[in-house]
Design a protein around this motif. Structure first.
Motif, PDB file in Angstrom:
ATOM      1  N   TRP A  54      26.359 -79.409  45.990  1.00 37.96           N
ATOM      2  CA  TRP A  54      26.790 -78.381  45.035  1.00 37.96           C
ATOM      3  C   TRP A  54      26.550 -78.813  43.605  1.00 37.96           C
ATOM      4  CZ3 TRP A  54      27.520 -73.531  46.472  1.00 37.96           C
ATOM      5  CH2 TRP A  54      27.736 -73.285  47.830  1.00 37.96           C
ATOM      6  N   GLU A  57      23.311 -77.281  42.891  1.00 32.00           N
ATOM      7  CA  GLU A  57      23.481 -75.831  42.685  1.00 32.00           C
ATOM      8  C   GLU A  57      24.021 -75.532  41.292  1.00 32.00           C
ATOM      9  OE1 GLU A  57      21.641 -74.942  45.682  1.00 32.00           O
ATOM     10  OE2 GLU A  57      22.797 -73.164  45.136  1.00 32.00           O
ATOM     11  N   ASP A  60      21.531 -75.921  38.493  1.00 35.47           N
ATOM     12  CA  ASP A  60      20.449 -74.934  38.472  1.00 35.47           C
ATOM     13  C   ASP A  60      20.885 -73.739  37.624  1.00 35.47           C
ATOM     14  OD1 ASP A  60      18.537 -72.995  38.972  1.00 35.47           O
ATOM     15  OD2 ASP A  60      18.357 -73.482  41.100  1.00 35.47           O
ATOM     16  N   LYS A  63      21.221 -70.111  38.902  1.00 37.49           N
ATOM     17  CA  LYS A  63      22.242 -69.737  39.882  1.00 37.49           C
ATOM     18  C   LYS A  63      23.642 -69.678  39.275  1.00 37.49           C
ATOM     19  CE  LYS A  63      19.649 -71.609  43.765  1.00 37.49           C
ATOM     20  NZ  LYS A  63      19.478 -72.760  44.665  1.00 37.49           N
ATOM     21  N   VAL A  65      27.536 -70.189  40.411  1.00 37.42           N
ATOM     22  CA  VAL A  65      28.275 -70.831  41.503  1.00 37.42           C
ATOM     23  C   VAL A  65      29.768 -70.523  41.363  1.00 37.42           C
ATOM     24  CG1 VAL A  65      28.707 -72.985  42.740  1.00 37.42           C
ATOM     25  CG2 VAL A  65      26.560 -72.674  41.508  1.00 37.42           C
ATOM     26  N   SER A  82      26.920 -69.726  46.032  1.00 36.43           N
ATOM     27  CA  SER A  82      25.945 -69.708  44.942  1.00 36.43           C
ATOM     28  C   SER A  82      25.044 -68.495  45.117  1.00 36.43           C
ATOM     29  CB  SER A  82      25.110 -70.997  44.908  1.00 36.43           C
ATOM     30  OG  SER A  82      24.127 -70.996  45.907  1.00 36.43           O
ATOM     31  N   THR A  84      21.998 -65.709  42.945  1.00 37.03           N
ATOM     32  CA  THR A  84      21.158 -65.402  41.783  1.00 37.03           C
ATOM     33  C   THR A  84      21.156 -63.902  41.558  1.00 37.03           C
ATOM     34  OG1 THR A  84      19.202 -65.366  43.216  1.00 37.03           O
ATOM     35  CG2 THR A  84      19.577 -67.371  41.936  1.00 37.03           C
ATOM     36  N   HIS A  93      22.531 -67.569  48.040  1.00 34.10           N
ATOM     37  CA  HIS A  93      21.756 -68.742  48.464  1.00 34.10           C
ATOM     38  C   HIS A  93      22.569 -69.633  49.401  1.00 34.10           C
ATOM     39  CE1 HIS A  93      18.201 -68.271  45.862  1.00 34.10           C
ATOM     40  NE2 HIS A  93      19.051 -67.578  45.128  1.00 34.10           N
ATOM     41  N   LEU A  94      23.754 -69.994  48.966  1.00 38.82           N
ATOM     42  CA  LEU A  94      24.615 -70.846  49.795  1.00 38.82           C
ATOM     43  C   LEU A  94      26.016 -70.266  49.852  1.00 38.82           C
ATOM     44  CD1 LEU A  94      23.780 -74.474  48.535  1.00 38.82           C
ATOM     45  CD2 LEU A  94      22.886 -73.353  50.574  1.00 38.82           C
TER      46      LEU A  94
ATOM     47  N   ALA B  15      22.849 -71.614  54.430  1.00 37.61           N
ATOM     48  CA  ALA B  15      21.840 -71.878  53.415  1.00 37.61           C
ATOM     49  C   ALA B  15      20.736 -70.866  53.607  1.00 37.61           C
ATOM     50  CB  ALA B  15      21.291 -73.285  53.526  1.00 37.61           C
TER      51      ALA B  15
END
Lengths: 175, 57
Positions: A54, A57, A60, A63, A65, A82, A84, A93-94, B15
């Motif tokens: 993380w 993440e 980035d 993104k 979070v 996370s 976008t 994404h996650l 993911a």
């Protein structure tokens, strides 16, 4: 050219509720979604049982979070997300439950659903009409269709459309 | 409020695949079609509602 092995979404929407529920006591707790901070990273480590990095993440800049917490216990993170902001939708994404919210002995139910509903909320706020995209593991596609009202786009790609997003938001954020 | 049973043997981790330009286009196409269908459905519903209204003389 390096080709990454695809890893697909593997979160379970265990319960639709406007809070998370303690699996032992049955008590429900209101939740809040806040941005993950650098200070939070100390507890969100692989050593502590988290599966993803993380820190990467959060670093980035493309993104956003978020963390899910209980207001009276804000130092304990229940789950992370996370995403976008794309041109016409939000892409997840996650999404990961805290280590203690995984498996048969998990402490709270409803964490993943809360975080997905938050992604839908962000989508509406950004003017994307609630559309949220993500990728799912094969065995969970049907589960997401039923619990999230998500559609498949072929392969593992899925999308939550406006009406389904509104249903999730009404469930989780109705005051 | 529905309770959804968890599939056995599944970890609560996720993911997503990286979002490629091709995937972006597919998603955008879905969104366009979805909105178009919803607009058509609404228009159709409005027409049906108008037609089904009783006329009083």
């Amino acid at each position: 050219m390096k080709i990454d092995n695809p890893i697909h979404l593997n979160f379970i929407v265990d319960k639709l509720t406007n809070s998370i529920q303690n699996t032992i006591s049955g008590d429900s707790f209101a939740t809040e979604v806040l941005r993950l901070t650098k200070a939070d990273l100390k507890q969100v480590t692989k050593k502590n049982g988290w599966n993803f990095n993380w820190k990467v993440e959060l670093a980035d800049n493309t993104k956003d979070v978020f963390k899910l917490t209980i207001p009276n216990n804000p130092s304990i993170i229940q789950g992370l997300l996370s995403l976008t902001l794309e041109s016409d939708h939000v892409y997840m994404h996650l999404l990961e439950n805290a280590p203690f919210n995984i498996g048969q002995n998990k402490l709270y139910e409803g964490v993943a659903g809360n975080l997905v509903a938050h992604a839908c909320k962000v989508s509406f706020q950004q003017g994307f009409d609630g559309f949220v995209g993500f990728t799912a593991k094969t065995k969970l596609i049907e589960h997401y269709q039923k619990t999230l009202g998500a559609y498949t786009l072929g392969g593992h790609r899925m999308i939550i459309p406006t009406q389904s997003a509104q249903v999730l938001i009404d469930k989780y954020f109705k005051s | 409020m529905g309770h959804i049973k968890e599939p056995k043997g599944v970890d609560f981790i996720i993911a997503s695949d990286p979002l490629t330009d091709k995937a972006r286009l597919e998603i955008s196409e879905f969104i366009r079609n979805y909105k178009k269908n919803m607009t058509n459905k609404k228009a159709k519903a409005t027409t049906v509602t108008k037609q089904s209204k009783p006329t009083h003389v």
